[in-house]
Design a protein around this motif. Sequence first.
Motif, PDB file in Angstrom:
ATOM      1  N   ILE A 105      -7.932  -3.907   6.708  1.00  0.00           N
ATOM      2  CA  ILE A 105      -7.051  -5.046   7.000  1.00  0.00           C
ATOM      3  C   ILE A 105      -5.934  -4.607   7.962  1.00  0.00           C
ATOM      4  N   ALA A 106      -5.410  -3.392   7.725  1.00  0.00           N
ATOM      5  CA  ALA A 106      -4.357  -2.877   8.617  1.00  0.00           C
ATOM      6  C   ALA A 106      -4.897  -2.753  10.040  1.00  0.00           C
ATOM      7  N   ARG A 107      -6.122  -2.259  10.160  1.00  0.00           N
ATOM      8  CA  ARG A 107      -6.731  -2.099  11.488  1.00  0.00           C
ATOM      9  C   ARG A 107      -6.882  -3.458  12.187  1.00  0.00           C
ATOM     10  N   ALA A 108      -7.263  -4.470  11.415  1.00  0.00           N
ATOM     11  CA  ALA A 108      -7.454  -5.790  12.025  1.00  0.00           C
ATOM     12  C   ALA A 108      -6.126  -6.431  12.409  1.00  0.00           C
ATOM     13  N   LEU A 109      -5.095  -6.230  11.581  1.00  0.00           N
ATOM     14  CA  LEU A 109      -3.840  -6.962  11.804  1.00  0.00           C
ATOM     15  C   LEU A 109      -2.879  -6.270  12.753  1.00  0.00           C
ATOM     16  N   GLY A 150     -10.867  -0.336  -2.662  1.00  0.00           N
ATOM     17  CA  GLY A 150      -9.720  -1.228  -2.437  1.00  0.00           C
ATOM     18  C   GLY A 150      -8.773  -0.658  -1.388  1.00  0.00           C
ATOM     19  N   GLN A 151      -8.538   0.661  -1.468  1.00  0.00           N
ATOM     20  CA  GLN A 151      -7.645   1.290  -0.478  1.00  0.00           C
ATOM     21  C   GLN A 151      -8.283   1.241   0.910  1.00  0.00           C
ATOM     22  N   HIS A 199       2.767   3.902  19.028  1.00  0.00           N
ATOM     23  CA  HIS A 199       1.626   3.678  18.139  1.00  0.00           C
ATOM     24  C   HIS A 199       1.860   4.189  16.715  1.00  0.00           C
ATOM     25  N   ALA A 200       2.369   5.452  16.633  1.00  0.00           N
ATOM     26  CA  ALA A 200       2.514   6.066  15.306  1.00  0.00           C
ATOM     27  C   ALA A 200       3.436   5.225  14.422  1.00  0.00           C
ATOM     28  N   GLN A 201       4.517   4.760  14.995  1.00  0.00           N
ATOM     29  CA  GLN A 201       5.475   3.966  14.227  1.00  0.00           C
ATOM     30  C   GLN A 201       4.848   2.645  13.768  1.00  0.00           C
ATOM     31  N   ARG A 202       4.100   2.018  14.673  1.00  0.00           N
ATOM     32  CA  ARG A 202       3.449   0.740  14.316  1.00  0.00           C
ATOM     33  C   ARG A 202       2.394   0.939  13.237  1.00  0.00           C
ATOM     34  N   VAL A 203       1.642   2.042  13.345  1.00  0.00           N
ATOM     35  CA  VAL A 203       0.605   2.324  12.341  1.00  0.00           C
ATOM     36  C   VAL A 203       1.260   2.545  10.975  1.00  0.00           C
ATOM     37  N   ALA A 204       2.333   3.328  10.954  1.00  0.00           N
ATOM     38  CA  ALA A 204       3.016   3.617   9.690  1.00  0.00           C
ATOM     39  C   ALA A 204       3.535   2.326   9.052  1.00  0.00           C
ATOM     40  N   ALA A 205       4.129   1.475   9.866  1.00  0.00           N
ATOM     41  CA  ALA A 205       4.680   0.212   9.338  1.00  0.00           C
ATOM     42  C   ALA A 205       3.547  -0.680   8.820  1.00  0.00           C
ATOM     43  N   MET A 206       2.452  -0.703   9.531  1.00  0.00           N
ATOM     44  CA  MET A 206       1.318  -1.560   9.125  1.00  0.00           C
ATOM     45  C   MET A 206       0.715  -1.055   7.818  1.00  0.00           C
ATOM     46  N   LEU A 207       0.585   0.278   7.705  1.00  0.00           N
ATOM     47  CA  LEU A 207       0.032   0.826   6.457  1.00  0.00           C
ATOM     48  C   LEU A 207       0.921   0.449   5.283  1.00  0.00           C
ATOM     49  N   GLU A 208       2.212   0.564   5.476  1.00  0.00           N
ATOM     50  CA  GLU A 208       3.128   0.203   4.387  1.00  0.00           C
ATOM     51  C   GLU A 208       3.027  -1.285   4.066  1.00  0.00           C
ATOM     52  N   ARG A 209       2.826  -2.083   5.090  1.00  0.00           N
ATOM     53  CA  ARG A 209       2.727  -3.539   4.846  1.00  0.00           C
ATOM     54  C   ARG A 209       1.517  -3.910   3.994  1.00  0.00           C
ATOM     55  N   VAL A 210       0.428  -3.143   4.129  1.00  0.00           N
ATOM     56  CA  VAL A 210      -0.756  -3.472   3.323  1.00  0.00           C
ATOM     57  C   VAL A 210      -0.768  -2.691   2.004  1.00  0.00           C
ATOM     58  N   LEU A 216      -0.034   0.671   1.476  1.00  0.00           N
ATOM     59  CA  LEU A 216      -0.426   2.080   1.490  1.00  0.00           C
ATOM     60  C   LEU A 216       0.766   2.915   1.963  1.00  0.00           C
ATOM     61  N   SER A 217       0.672   4.236   1.728  1.00  0.00           N
ATOM     62  CA  SER A 217       1.765   5.103   2.149  1.00  0.00           C
ATOM     63  C   SER A 217       1.559   5.530   3.599  1.00  0.00           C
ATOM     64  N   ARG A 218       2.662   5.673   4.321  1.00  0.00           N
ATOM     65  CA  ARG A 218       2.543   6.141   5.703  1.00  0.00           C
ATOM     66  C   ARG A 218       2.081   7.603   5.765  1.00  0.00           C
ATOM     67  N   ASP A 219       2.129   8.285   4.609  1.00  0.00           N
ATOM     68  CA  ASP A 219       1.742   9.703   4.600  1.00  0.00           C
ATOM     69  C   ASP A 219       0.237   9.930   4.665  1.00  0.00           C
ATOM     70  N   ILE A 220      -0.552   8.863   4.612  1.00  0.00           N
ATOM     71  CA  ILE A 220      -2.010   9.059   4.573  1.00  0.00           C
ATOM     72  C   ILE A 220      -2.642   9.139   5.975  1.00  0.00           C
ATOM     73  N   VAL A 221      -1.829   9.113   7.015  1.00  0.00           N
ATOM     74  CA  VAL A 221      -2.388   9.001   8.374  1.00  0.00           C
ATOM     75  C   VAL A 221      -3.350  10.129   8.745  1.00  0.00           C
ATOM     76  N   ASP A 222      -3.166  11.327   8.149  1.00  0.00           N
ATOM     77  CA  ASP A 222      -4.036  12.442   8.535  1.00  0.00           C
ATOM     78  C   ASP A 222      -5.247  12.585   7.618  1.00  0.00           C
ATOM     79  N   ARG A 223      -5.383  11.672   6.672  1.00  0.00           N
ATOM     80  CA  ARG A 223      -6.531  11.762   5.765  1.00  0.00           C
ATOM     81  C   ARG A 223      -7.707  10.958   6.301  1.00  0.00           C
ATOM     82  N   HIS A 224      -8.889  11.147   5.663  1.00  0.00           N
ATOM     83  CA  HIS A 224     -10.110  10.482   6.140  1.00  0.00           C
ATOM     84  C   HIS A 224     -10.545   9.399   5.150  1.00  0.00           C
TER      85      HIS A 224
END
Length: 347
Positions: free
Chosen positions: A173-177, A166-167, A138-149, A151-159
């Motif tokens: 969009i990342a959540r949907a795709l 826009g962000q 999951h973590a790897q897929r989430v990071a890749a998806m965030l980068e695709r839209v 965003l940075s993969r480093d934002i995973v722990d933020r709210h």
Amino acid sequence: MSLPSPPLSPILSVRHLKVYFQPRGILPWQRKGEIRAVDDLHLDLRAGETLGIVGESGCGKSSLARALIGLETPTSGSIRYAGRELANLSKKDWRPLRRELQMVFQDPLASLSPKMTVGQIVAEPLRELCPEIPASEHAQRVAAMLERVGLSRDIVDRHPHEFSGGQAQRIGIARALIVKPKVLICDEAVSALDVSVRAQIVNLLVELRQEYGLTLIFIAHDLAIVRYLCDRVLVMYLGKVMEQAGAADLFGTPKHPYTRALMAAAPAAAGAAPPVEADGKKKKKPKPPAGDLPSPAHPPMGCVFHTRCPLMESACVASVPSLRRVGVEHYAACHFVAASDRAELQR
Ligand SMILES: Nc1ncnc2c1ncn2[C@@H]1O[C@H](COP(=O)(O)OP(=O)(O)OP(=O)(O)O)[C@@H](O)[C@H]1O
Ligand code: SF4
Ligand SMILES: [Mg+2]
């Protein structure tokens, strides 16, 4: 009623769809009747195409979208997706289909849970809908998806509240795709954003549409974006289709008085010059729709647009106009489509 002939291989076919609600109200007479948010609506969506849905606020666009992804139970009618009937599916039967039909909502911040981190939000559909994907991925897929839209993969722990509109919409969009849906419904997905950010998100959707082979339903008030993004456009009024056509036809030669009025309300955005007659004279510009949208709890008899239509005649009150073919893949629900063209000249 003559129905539009279905386009080749529709992935989604909607027939006679009704979504009615009980009116909200404290007093008994405020709860009388029913709100006809979607009322006998037909729609076909080809695999890979982008269908725009436009219409004034309250005409039933979101109710339609919510019914298409199972968030609203249709009162009656049929929704066929890839050969399956969705209209009466139980919640349990909807589950495996949810990953195929995803939605991006209007208010990005309100649609993201404030208590969850970005990583949890984007991973949630994987957890809920994709049991075959191991949690360790999951973590790897989430990071890749965030980068695709974008965003940075480093934002995973933020709210979510730490991000701009826009962000936040990129997170939505990342959540949907992340579950690789086939159909993506964007319900006013860019309306709440600043104009410059809006363009960035629209461009992102254009890229993702291509990359993921998405079939897109794009609901928007902004006619210029609809014209830019969509292959076909459906114009809704009080829960019904008034007109539907290829985007170039609809904006170039709108047939229905309501479509013309909508374009007149935003002429620059629609980019619609007044049509030119064979003798080179320009037709007079149509006027924006007069008055307010009637209540969907008490829709006008006959043609629902008759209370605001400048071309109304007695026949318009007497009977409901069917959606008739007025050109190649061009349909309009008006008794006087050809006549309205003529009358436009006389006003
Ligand atoms: N759950 C509900 N209960 C009662 N009425 C509802 C419900 N959801 C929507 N409605 C009503 O149904 C009608 C259509 O609403 P809907 O949100 O589908 O319109 P819309 O075209 O999406 O409008 P907007 O452009 O403002 O988003 C409105 O009159 C609305 O108040
Ligand atoms: S049927 Fe009549 S009221 Fe309805 S859009 Fe046509 S002219 Fe106007
Ligand atoms: Mg809406």
